[in-house]
Design a protein around this motif. Sequence first.
Motif, PDB file in Angstrom:
ATOM      1  N   GLU A 103     -14.792   8.812   5.030  1.00 36.29           N
ATOM      2  CA  GLU A 103     -16.175   8.300   4.936  1.00 36.29           C
ATOM      3  C   GLU A 103     -16.369   8.426   3.461  1.00 36.29           C
ATOM      4  OE1 GLU A 103     -20.420   8.721   6.708  1.00 36.29           O
ATOM      5  OE2 GLU A 103     -19.055  10.424   6.724  1.00 36.29           O
ATOM      6  N   LEU A 104     -16.146   9.623   2.886  1.00 33.43           N
ATOM      7  CA  LEU A 104     -16.614   9.692   1.336  1.00 33.43           C
ATOM      8  C   LEU A 104     -15.715   8.562   0.536  1.00 33.43           C
ATOM      9  CD1 LEU A 104     -16.585  13.589   1.126  1.00 33.43           C
ATOM     10  CD2 LEU A 104     -18.349  11.983   1.348  1.00 33.43           C
ATOM     11  N   GLN A 138     -10.105   1.791   9.213  1.00 33.77           N
ATOM     12  CA  GLN A 138      -9.159   2.870   8.921  1.00 33.77           C
ATOM     13  C   GLN A 138      -9.326   4.117   9.394  1.00 33.77           C
ATOM     14  OE1 GLN A 138     -10.408   3.884   4.354  1.00 33.77           O
ATOM     15  NE2 GLN A 138     -11.714   2.192   4.510  1.00 33.77           N
ATOM     16  N   ILE A 139     -10.373   4.384  10.237  1.00 36.00           N
ATOM     17  CA  ILE A 139     -10.472   5.516  11.149  1.00 36.00           C
ATOM     18  C   ILE A 139      -9.543   5.298  12.659  1.00 36.00           C
ATOM     19  CG2 ILE A 139     -11.883   6.638  12.855  1.00 36.00           C
ATOM     20  CD1 ILE A 139     -14.114   6.427  10.837  1.00 36.00           C
ATOM     21  N   THR A 178     -15.914  11.348  15.216  1.00 41.59           N
ATOM     22  CA  THR A 178     -14.967  10.076  14.756  1.00 41.59           C
ATOM     23  C   THR A 178     -15.725   8.885  14.391  1.00 41.59           C
ATOM     24  OG1 THR A 178     -14.580   9.223  17.017  1.00 41.59           O
ATOM     25  CG2 THR A 178     -13.366  11.169  16.186  1.00 41.59           C
ATOM     26  N   LEU A 179     -17.092   8.853  14.825  1.00 41.09           N
ATOM     27  CA  LEU A 179     -17.643   7.883  14.246  1.00 41.09           C
ATOM     28  C   LEU A 179     -18.594   7.858  13.316  1.00 41.09           C
ATOM     29  CD1 LEU A 179     -19.215   6.929  18.157  1.00 41.09           C
ATOM     30  CD2 LEU A 179     -16.984   5.926  16.756  1.00 41.09           C
ATOM     31  N   ASN A 209      -6.571   7.484  13.829  1.00 39.98           N
ATOM     32  CA  ASN A 209      -6.650   7.970  15.132  1.00 39.98           C
ATOM     33  C   ASN A 209      -5.069   7.615  15.738  1.00 39.98           C
ATOM     34  OD1 ASN A 209      -8.976   9.150  15.561  1.00 39.98           O
ATOM     35  ND2 ASN A 209      -9.896   7.116  15.938  1.00 39.98           N
ATOM     36  N   VAL A 210      -4.573   6.602  15.645  1.00 42.51           N
ATOM     37  CA  VAL A 210      -3.308   6.324  16.211  1.00 42.51           C
ATOM     38  C   VAL A 210      -2.251   7.484  15.335  1.00 42.51           C
ATOM     39  CG1 VAL A 210      -1.222   4.499  15.676  1.00 42.51           C
ATOM     40  CG2 VAL A 210      -3.413   3.791  16.193  1.00 42.51           C
ATOM     41  N   GLN A 211      -2.210   7.436  14.162  1.00 38.89           N
ATOM     42  CA  GLN A 211      -1.381   8.688  13.756  1.00 38.89           C
ATOM     43  C   GLN A 211      -1.521  10.044  14.178  1.00 38.89           C
ATOM     44  OE1 GLN A 211      -2.191   8.678   9.305  1.00 38.89           O
ATOM     45  NE2 GLN A 211      -1.405   6.355   9.158  1.00 38.89           N
TER      46      GLN A 211
END
Length: 216
Positions: A89-90, A6-7, A199-200, A11-13
């Motif tokens: 994350e949430l 998902q992350i 971002t991790l 990031n691509v967007q």
Amino acid sequence: MSLKAQIDAYNVQKEAKLPADVLALMDTTNEELIAQHIKGNALQIGAKVENFSLVNHNGESIELNDLLNKGPVIVSFYRGSWCPYCNLELKALNDYLAQFKTQSAQLIAISPQLPDETLSTKQKNELDFDVLSDVCNKVAEQFGLLFTLDERIQALYTQFGIDFEHYYGDKSFKLPLPATYVINQEGVITYAFLNEDYTLRAEPIDIMAALESEQN
């Protein structure tokens, strides 16, 4: 889909939407923060966590020791509802909540946001667990997670319309490193994921594995 997937998609967007100079600044300041090795001073596996009490989204006082009386506690520190990585994350943690409960685990999320913003975070992400308000970062400091945003990023976020005084009640620009812990009923950390790279994030499946290993 894993949280990492998902992350990666986000990031691509982000890279398609933001100007190259903005992306470069984000990368540079992130690398500089990583180089500070803040996490080396934070609580790690095996550390004993001191009791703390914070107000949740409903204005109720939530105490760590009360939660530990029921089972292990998962603690997720996040930056704020303006942070897309935190929201991903949430939501991912919320999706795993039923599985966490099979291990009698309690889940709480903590940020320095004011109580009204904490409530907004819970409602926006449709979360079924307590979201706590750590105004002035007292608990984040207790865990050794506190840092100050680079002035260049402060200016950039202000340009983005992120009003820190609105979210936090001050303009100190102090935030916790995003971090996730599992604390056993003795108050000892048995799992820790923390990284200066915002971002991790911890994978819920890894948190679940840590909880299950405690039962074996």
